[in-house]
Scaffold this active site. Structure first.
Site, PDB file in Angstrom:
ATOM      1  N   SER A 137       0.836  -1.188   0.000  1.00  0.00           N
ATOM      2  CA  SER A 137       0.000   0.000   0.000  1.00  0.00           C
ATOM      3  C   SER A 137       0.876   1.245   0.000  1.00  0.00           C
ATOM      4  CB  SER A 137      -0.907   0.018   1.232  1.00  0.00           C
ATOM      5  OG  SER A 137      -1.559   1.254   1.391  1.00  0.00           O
ATOM      6  N   TYR A 150      -2.571  -0.531  10.427  1.00  0.00           N
ATOM      7  CA  TYR A 150      -2.567  -0.877   8.999  1.00  0.00           C
ATOM      8  C   TYR A 150      -1.237  -0.532   8.354  1.00  0.00           C
ATOM      9  CZ  TYR A 150      -3.986  -0.989   4.103  1.00  0.00           C
ATOM     10  OH  TYR A 150      -4.069  -1.268   2.763  1.00  0.00           O
TER      11      TYR A 150
END
Length: 257
Positions: A137, A150
């Site tokens: 990501s 995350y």
């Protein structure tokens, strides 16, 4: 180039996992869709016209991962590409998120990638051929508020991928990473149930079809890293060169959760 290639995809019952499977099938590849929900997999299967497979898989289970890989190799003759796409996120301040949630997210996003990779690697190394694509990501490169858990998982995926790439040089097995920014998928149903973050980053939000198309292209070229969108890729490079300055300049823009 992808014709008849067997591609095992985790997190493939919806979003970019399913779209990538559809696009691969259109190119003549054989996608094997793996996800936790049997009913969602059955629905996804009906959207793929070409030869494909489905496997019920929880990437937090070592035994299920081993069995899925073994069955895929047995039924389809091998695995040419592994797409580690399974993952989820929750946006919450570190002081508010329970430690157990940090652990669960790491178990799925990072250890799930490790388990699937380790299960497939012996087969690929024996054949001296294969590609492992890990979906990380933009968060793995640029940390933002309320995404500590995350972001840590995606930093881990990137570190694992970069180190593994070095280990595997000369073996015929390649490792690629995909670092997308926000994508308009069901990911945000969990990550941002209020919709506030999604509303504030609509200008950066990518269509899942665009990301899936780029991922299929990466599988064709073997490119080592793909950063999306391009405007975010430039920001990531700037951040890595001047992290403290970038934090100060972009704090208000980046922290919209």
């Amino acid at each position: 180039m992808l014709k008849d290639k067997v591609v095992l995809i985790t997190g493939a019952s919806s979003g970019i996992g399913l779209l990538t499977a559809q696009m691969l099938s259109e190119k003549g590849a054989v996608p094997v869709l793996a996800a936790r929900s049997e009913s969602k997999l059955a629905e996804a299967s009906g959207r793929i016209a070409g030869k494909h497979g489905i496997r019920v898989l929880d990437v937090t289970s070592e035994e299920e991962v081993r069995q899925t890989v073994e069955e895929t190799i047995r039924d389809f003759g091998g695995i040419d590409i592994l797409l580690n796409n399974a993952g989820y996120g929750k946006f919450e301040a570190a002081t508010d998120m329970p430690s157990e949630e940090f652990g669960r997210m790491m178990d799925v996003n990072y250890m799930g990638t490790v388990r699937c990779t380790k299960a497939v690697l012996p087969h690929m190394l024996e054949r001296r051929s294969g590609l492992i694509v890990n979906v990380a990501s933009m968060a793995g490169k640029i940390g933002t508020a309320k995404s500590t858990a995350y972001t840590a998982t995606k930093h881990a995926v990137l570190g694992f991928s970069n180190a593994l790439r070095q280990e595997l040089r000369g073996t015929g097995v390649a490792v690629s990473t995909v670092n997308p920014g926000p994508i308009d998928t069901p990911f945000f149903d969990i990550a941002d149930p209020s919709g506030g973050y999604v509303s504030s980053v609509k200008w950066l939000m990518m269509k899942p079809e665009h990301v899936a198309r780029k991922m299929v292209r990466l599988m064709e070229t073997g490119k080592e890293e793909l950063n999306l969108p391009l405007k975010a890729a430039a920001a990531m490079r700037l951040y890595q060169l001047f992290p403290r300055l970038s934090d100060r300049l972009t704090y208000r823009m980046m922290n919209k959760k």
